[in-house]
Scaffold this active site. Structure first.
Site, mmCIF file in Angstrom:
data_model
loop_
_atom_site.group_PDB
_atom_site.id
_atom_site.type_symbol
_atom_site.label_atom_id
_atom_site.label_comp_id
_atom_site.label_asym_id
_atom_site.label_seq_id
_atom_site.Cartn_x
_atom_site.Cartn_y
_atom_site.Cartn_z
ATOM 1 N N HIS A 13 -47.647 13.429 -0.406
ATOM 2 C CA HIS A 13 -47.004 12.409 -0.513
ATOM 3 C C HIS A 13 -47.090 11.471 0.814
ATOM 4 C CE1 HIS A 13 -43.606 14.309 1.654
ATOM 5 N NE2 HIS A 13 -43.775 15.107 0.932
ATOM 6 N N HIS A 128 -51.761 22.173 9.107
ATOM 7 C CA HIS A 128 -50.692 21.103 8.879
ATOM 8 C C HIS A 128 -49.663 21.101 9.780
ATOM 9 C CE1 HIS A 128 -48.311 18.475 6.262
ATOM 10 N NE2 HIS A 128 -47.318 19.047 6.503
ATOM 11 N N HIS A 132 -48.622 18.179 12.766
ATOM 12 C CA HIS A 132 -46.945 17.813 13.032
ATOM 13 C C HIS A 132 -46.925 17.939 14.680
ATOM 14 C CE1 HIS A 132 -45.410 16.591 9.205
ATOM 15 N NE2 HIS A 132 -45.513 17.812 8.645
ATOM 16 N N ASP A 151 -40.470 21.081 8.282
ATOM 17 C CA ASP A 151 -40.766 20.411 6.906
ATOM 18 C C ASP A 151 -40.473 21.105 5.611
ATOM 19 O OD1 ASP A 151 -42.955 22.049 6.460
ATOM 20 O OD2 ASP A 151 -44.410 20.202 6.538
ATOM 21 N N ASP A 334 -45.063 13.512 6.441
ATOM 22 C CA ASP A 334 -46.359 13.775 6.506
ATOM 23 C C ASP A 334 -47.608 12.677 6.844
ATOM 24 O OD1 ASP A 334 -46.015 16.203 5.715
ATOM 25 O OD2 ASP A 334 -46.476 16.407 3.881
ATOM 26 N N ASN A 559 -30.114 -4.197 11.413
ATOM 27 C CA ASN A 559 -31.736 -4.286 11.028
ATOM 28 C C ASN A 559 -31.815 -3.570 9.734
ATOM 29 O OD1 ASN A 559 -34.308 -3.956 11.107
ATOM 30 N ND2 ASN A 559 -34.387 -2.741 13.183
ATOM 31 N N THR A 560 -32.183 -3.971 8.694
ATOM 32 C CA THR A 560 -32.909 -3.298 7.871
ATOM 33 C C THR A 560 -34.066 -3.407 7.193
ATOM 34 O OG1 THR A 560 -32.125 -2.389 5.514
ATOM 35 C CG2 THR A 560 -31.676 -4.755 5.890
HETATM 36 FE FE LIG Z 1 -45.345 18.212 6.558
#
Ligand SMILES: [Fe+2]
Length: 619
Positions: A13, A128, A132, A151, A334, A559-560
């Site tokens: 994702h 992976h 990170h 994660d 990710d 702040n959005t």
């Molecule tokens: Fe991850």
């Protein structure tokens, strides 16, 4: 001779691309911003095209292409997991297979084909969690630091720790799938009726309404959390190894019923569950932090991985004082793996030093595309809209500040787009935090959602300690720390308001009880997700806050993110204009041009609204 490295994350994702040239982060962006599909996981062709154009490169100029995980190792996990649970995992296995056989297992071919023109670049597949870790340490301001990544899952790891020193990172230990703090949090996200991989933020925002009454049950039955922060999940309660859902029958029995249907009403039970899993997560993060500090002896800590977006846990970790300071990768999920992979090649594999300059190297995370005032002027001219162009910036910020002080809601589009899930003042919607009506107005008329969460404040860095319980000089430039509103900024609550705050079944009534001088950004437990800003990080936004403070005495704004519910944050002036038109935003600032909504545009917008909102799936 320059060295150009393209980092890619894809197919899980939040696909993204990042370009690093001679160690400098030239560009980074998420695919969703270009395709307008939230959390788009497709191969990031458009993000790659943008990154290359930002660096004036073609694929032929690339020296390395770095991918954010090792597809074969991941495939092995999938296969082993399937065999361990066979035949019950057949459905999820069968659903996953076509994409694996088509694209993922043949990633070299997929990448080369997607680039559409030949490249001599060497392809590198990084681990992976190493990506990170690289995304957390290499852009950080620290010469040496401990590293923690947390994660859902990568290939096998779900949590790692290690150290970064100079231009090298070294991972020391890890916890492997299916034992995962991220997936545990996601299981509760799912159970409480929010979307996995995007609703975790809502669950965190729900926690202050509840009491952690299930904390002990979770610690006794679901997770065996050791003193050193390592953990073991009891898989009897979870379904994610073999099914298409996160939680199983035993989980539902334990917590009193089936998962909440999304959009249905929230019961006290859900708030208590949110508070409980939040408490367990914080406890785990604190224990991991203490253990890692003891093991590494480091004074500083860097964090990445989806769990590092839990800014409440981050705030606690900082207050606990285990480490003197922390730095969190703003694209901690990710998407940030694309950046980590590229930096991993430059520093770790090519052994190039890091140029430390006091502040971090993330450049405020303003790493996306920029559009000129001329571009905006052409857009508005084409629509025969009379925008007001300001030559003098101080006039522009004074004008916008007084509009905000009048209670108007402003779409603020400035400079390069942010990399990471938070809007940090480049693609933001701003409002007056002092207004008791602002939370409800912005949610209902702009975001088209009924939210129980307050908005986040952006505050001038040198004023932050006058409003929030932060250490002097403590920065939070990426909105990744939570702190409470100072005691002397809180206001007394009368008994009736207190009753509403504690008992009203409608959480919107509870959050709208005025608790401080800045109610729109104060949660029910007085917490706030803070973004600090100064001249160096974002000069124009800092000047706007100064102008607003001159008018009102308040150096804080709401702040959005510049989007409606379910929509990716706007990227181009065209996206911003469409969103402005379809919502009840009052003013749109596109670079140096200010457009105020008049009756005609308001009417046109209302007519187009339904069609606009229908494009986006609710998140
Ligand atoms: Fe991850």
């Amino acid at each position: 001779m320059m060295t150009a490295i393209l980092g890619i994350s894809a197919f899980y994702h939040d696909s993204a691309a990042a370009l690093v040239i001679d160690g400098r982060i030239v560009a980074a962006a998420q695919e969703e911003r270009f395709t307008r599909v939230k959390h788009d996981s497709a191969f990031p062709s458009r993000a790659i095209a943008y990154c290359l154009s930002e660096g004036n490169l073609t694929p032929a100029d690339l020296d390395y292409i770095a991918f954010y995980d090792k597809p074969l190792t991941k495939f092995e996990r999938l296969l082993e997991n399937y065999l361990a649970y066979a035949p019950s995992g057949f459905l999820s296995f069968r659903l996953a297979m076509p994409l694996w056989l088509k694209d993922k297992l043949h990633m070299r071919r997929t990448i080369r084909r997607a680039l559409e023109s030949p490249t001599k670049a060497r392809l590198i597949f990084a681990d992976h969690h190493e990506t990170h870790a690289a995304s957390a340490f290499f852009p950080s301001p620290f010469e040496r630091a401990a590293i923690i990544t947390l994660d859902g899952v990568g290939e096998w790891s779900t949590a790692t720790f290690g150290v970064g020193e100079g231009h090298r990172i070294r991972l020391i230990d890890h916890i492997a799938f299916p034992h995962s703090l991220g997936l545990l949090y996601s299981a509760f996200t799912y159970y409480c009726g929010f979307k996995v991989n995007s609703g975790e933020y809502k669950l965190m925002g729900l926690a202050p309404y509840g009491q952690p009454v299930y904390k002990d049950v979770i610690l006794e039955r679901l997770i065996d959390l050791k003193a050193d922060g390592s953990f073991w999940l009891n898989m009897d309660y979870f379904q994610y190894c073999q099914g298409l859902t996160m939680t199983g029958r035993r989980f539902h029995e334990l917590f009193g019923g089936p998962p909440r249907a999304s959009e249905s009403s929230l019961e006290q039970r859900h708030m208590d569950l949110a508070a409980s899993i939040q408490a367990v997560t914080e406890e785990a993060v604190l224990r991991i932090g203490r253990h890692v500090q003891a093991q590494t002896g480091m004074k500083h800590l860097v964090l990445a991985g989806g769990v590092a977006l839990n800014c409440v846990a981050n705030g606690r970790l900082l207050r606990e004082g285990t480490f003197d300071d922390l730095w969190i990768q703003p694209a901690a999920g990710d998407a940030g793996g694309a950046l980590g992979a590229a930096l991993f090649v430059w520093h770790q594999l090519l052994e190039k030093p890091r140029p430390l300059m006091g502040r971090d190297l993330q450049q405020g995370s303003f790493l996306g595309p920029h559009y000129s005032t001329e571009h905006a002027a052409r857009l508005l001219a084409g629509k025969q809209l009379p925008g007001q162009r300001f030559i003098d910036e101080s006039e522009l910020v004074d004008h916008v500040a007084s509009t905000l002080a009048d209670g108007k809601v402003v779409g603020w589009f400035q400079g390069r787009m942010e990399f990471g899930p938070r809007a940090l003042g480049a693609r933001s919607i701003l409002g007056d935090p002092r207004s008791p009506a602002m939370q409800a107005t912005m949610n209902l008329k702009i975001k088209f959602r009924e939210s129980f969460r307050p908005f986040a404040p952006v505050v001038l860095l040198d004023r932050a300690t006058e409003w929030f319980d932060l250490k002097p000089g403590q920065e939070s430039p990426y909105m990744l720390l939570v702190a409470t509103v100072r005691e002397d900024r809180r206001v007394p609550i009368d008994p009736e308001a207190r009753r509403i705050m504690q008992e009203d079944p409608d959480l919107r009534h509870r959050v709208n009880v005025v608790r401080s001088e800045i109610p729109a950004v104060t949660h029910v437990d007085y917490s706030a997700r803070i973004q600090t800003v100064d001249e160096e990080r974002n000069p124009r936004l800092a000047r706007l806050l100064e102008a607003f403070e001159r008018l009102t005495g308040c150096p804080v704004l709401v702040n959005t993110s510049f989007n409606v519910r379910g929509e990716p944050i706007v990227c181009t002036p065209e996206d911003a204009y469409r969103c402005f038109l379809a919502t009840d935003m009052d003013v749109l600032v596109l670079e140096d041009i200010v457009l105020t909504k008049d009756a005609t545009t308001r009417q046109a917008g209302e007519a187009a609204r339904e069609q606009y909102l229908a494009q986006f799936q609710l998140d």
